[in-house]
Design a protein around this motif. Structure first.
Motif, PDB file in Angstrom:
ATOM      1  N   VAL A  66      53.203 -49.897  22.793  1.00 52.93           N
ATOM      2  CA  VAL A  66      52.473 -50.305  21.587  1.00 52.93           C
ATOM      3  C   VAL A  66      51.151 -49.546  21.487  1.00 52.93           C
ATOM      4  O   VAL A  66      50.759 -49.080  20.412  1.00 52.93           O
ATOM      5  CB  VAL A  66      52.231 -51.829  21.587  1.00 52.93           C
ATOM      6  CG1 VAL A  66      51.267 -52.222  20.470  1.00 52.93           C
ATOM      7  CG2 VAL A  66      53.543 -52.578  21.432  1.00 52.93           C
TER       8      VAL A  66
ATOM      9  N   MET B 147      57.237 -49.574  14.767  1.00 50.65           N
ATOM     10  CA  MET B 147      57.130 -49.924  16.184  1.00 50.65           C
ATOM     11  C   MET B 147      58.473 -50.397  16.727  1.00 50.65           C
ATOM     12  O   MET B 147      58.875 -50.044  17.847  1.00 50.65           O
ATOM     13  CB  MET B 147      56.075 -51.033  16.351  1.00 50.65           C
ATOM     14  CG  MET B 147      55.756 -51.368  17.790  1.00 50.65           C
ATOM     15  SD  MET B 147      54.963 -49.995  18.640  1.00 50.65           S
ATOM     16  CE  MET B 147      56.193 -49.597  19.859  1.00 50.65           C
TER      17      MET B 147
ATOM     18  N   ILE C 158      56.214 -57.578  17.137  1.00 44.61           N
ATOM     19  CA  ILE C 158      56.672 -56.195  17.016  1.00 44.61           C
ATOM     20  C   ILE C 158      57.679 -56.057  15.895  1.00 44.61           C
ATOM     21  O   ILE C 158      57.697 -55.060  15.159  1.00 44.61           O
ATOM     22  CB  ILE C 158      57.277 -55.715  18.357  1.00 44.61           C
ATOM     23  CG1 ILE C 158      56.163 -55.576  19.400  1.00 44.61           C
ATOM     24  CG2 ILE C 158      58.007 -54.381  18.194  1.00 44.61           C
ATOM     25  CD1 ILE C 158      56.655 -55.227  20.785  1.00 44.61           C
TER      26      ILE C 158
END
Length: 246
Positions: free
Chosen positions: A51, A13, A7
Motif C-alpha cells: 500500500v 490498489m 483496499i
C-alpha cells in the motif's frame, strides 16, 4: 477483513495486490480473486508495504522523464521484494525477518521514483549518460547529482520512521561492502535479490556476468551459495560462479 474492505474501495490498489499475489513469485496452485483472501495470504506487513509503495507511485504516475519507465520500476520492485523474502526464508527461516526483507526489497529503488518525478530533466540526463557510457546508474547519479537513488530513498524513508536494518538494506544495496555485515542480513537479501532480477533482464552479452558482489559474499562466507539463491528464486545458475567456487 477491515483492511481488505478498505483496499477493496480502491480499484487500482486491489488490482495491484491481486496481481502480486497471483504472480509467479508465489506460484499458487489457483488464482486468488478476493481481496480478503489476498490480504490473509500476504499478511499485515507485506500488505502495508504494498500500500505504501502504491501510494507513492500514484503521486508520480504522470512522470515525464525520458528513459524512465514507471511500469518496469513497479515490476522490478515487486520482483526484488518477493526474491528478498524468499532468500530470507531460505537462509533464516524467520517470518518476521522475511517480511522486513520484502519491505526493503519493495522500497529499495524508491529514490529513482523521487528523482524522475522531481528532477525529470536532470535524471533523464543521468539515464542517458549511463546508457551511452555503459556505466552503472548509481555511479552517474553520484557524479552528476552528488548522491545515489539508494541513499536518497533511505533518507526519505528514515524520516518516515522505518527500522534501521531496512534503511541500511536500501541505502547500501549497490555497495554492500559499506556495511559491517559478517553474516546474512536484510542487506544481503536485498542486494542479492536486486542482482538476480537484473541478471534475468540483462542483455545476452552480459549473461555470464554475476552482479552479486563477490567480495561481499566472500566476507560473509557465503560465496558458494550464490547459485543456490538463484535456484530458490527460480532463476538460472551462473557458470562463472560455479567455476569460481571450484
Amino acid at each position: 477483513d477491515s483492511v481488505a474492505r478498505l483496499i477493496g474501495k480502491d480499484p487500482v490498489m486491489t488490482a495491484k495486490m491481486l496481481h502480486l499475489v497471483n504472480s509467479a513469485y508465489f506460484a499458487l496452485a489457483r488464482e486468488i480473486t478476493d481481496p480478503v483472501e489476498a490480504v490473509m495470504f500476504l499478511g499485515a506487513e507485506r500488505t502495508r508495504s504494498l500500500v505504501l509503495l502504491a501510494k507513492v507511485f500514484s503521486q508520480f504516475d504522470k512522470t515525464q522523464c525520458e528513459g524512465f519507465h514507471l511500469e518496469e520500476l513497479w515490476r522490478h520492485s515487486l520482483a526484488v521484494g518477493s526474491y528478498a523474502h524468499i532468500l530470507c526464508q531460505t537462509e533464516r527461516k524467520d517470518t518476521a525477518t522475511g517480511d522486513q526483507a520484502f519491505t526493503a526489497g519493495l522500497l529499495h529503488d524508491l529514490g529513482k521514483l523521487l528523482l524522475a518525478g522531481n528532477l525529470p530533466e536532470a535524471y533523464a540526463q543521468v539515464l542517458d549518460q549511463a546508457h551511452r557510457r555503459k556505466l552503472p546508474v548509481p555511479e552517474v547519479e553520484r557524479e552528476l547529482l552528488g548522491a545515489t537513488h539508494a541513499e536518497l530513498g533511505a533518507c526519505l524513508l528514515g524520516t518516515w520512521g522505518l527500522p534501521l536494518p531496512i534503511l541500511e538494506a536500501i541505502a547500501w544495496h549497490h555497495q554492500p561492502l559499506a556495511s559491517d555485515d559478517t553474516g546474512f542480513t536484510l542487506l544481503t537479501a536485498v542486494h542479492v535479490a536486486n542482482a538476480i532480477d537484473h541478471e534475468q533482464t540483462a542483455q545476452a552479452a552480459d549473461a555470464l556476468v554475476s552482479l552479486i558482489h563477490p567480495a561481499y559474499t566472500r566476507r560473509l562466507g557465503l560465496e558458494g551459495r550464490r547459485n543456490r539463491w538463484r535456484e530458490a528464486c527460480g532463476a538460472p545458475s551462473k557458470l562463472v560462479d560455479e567455476v569460481a567456487v571450484e
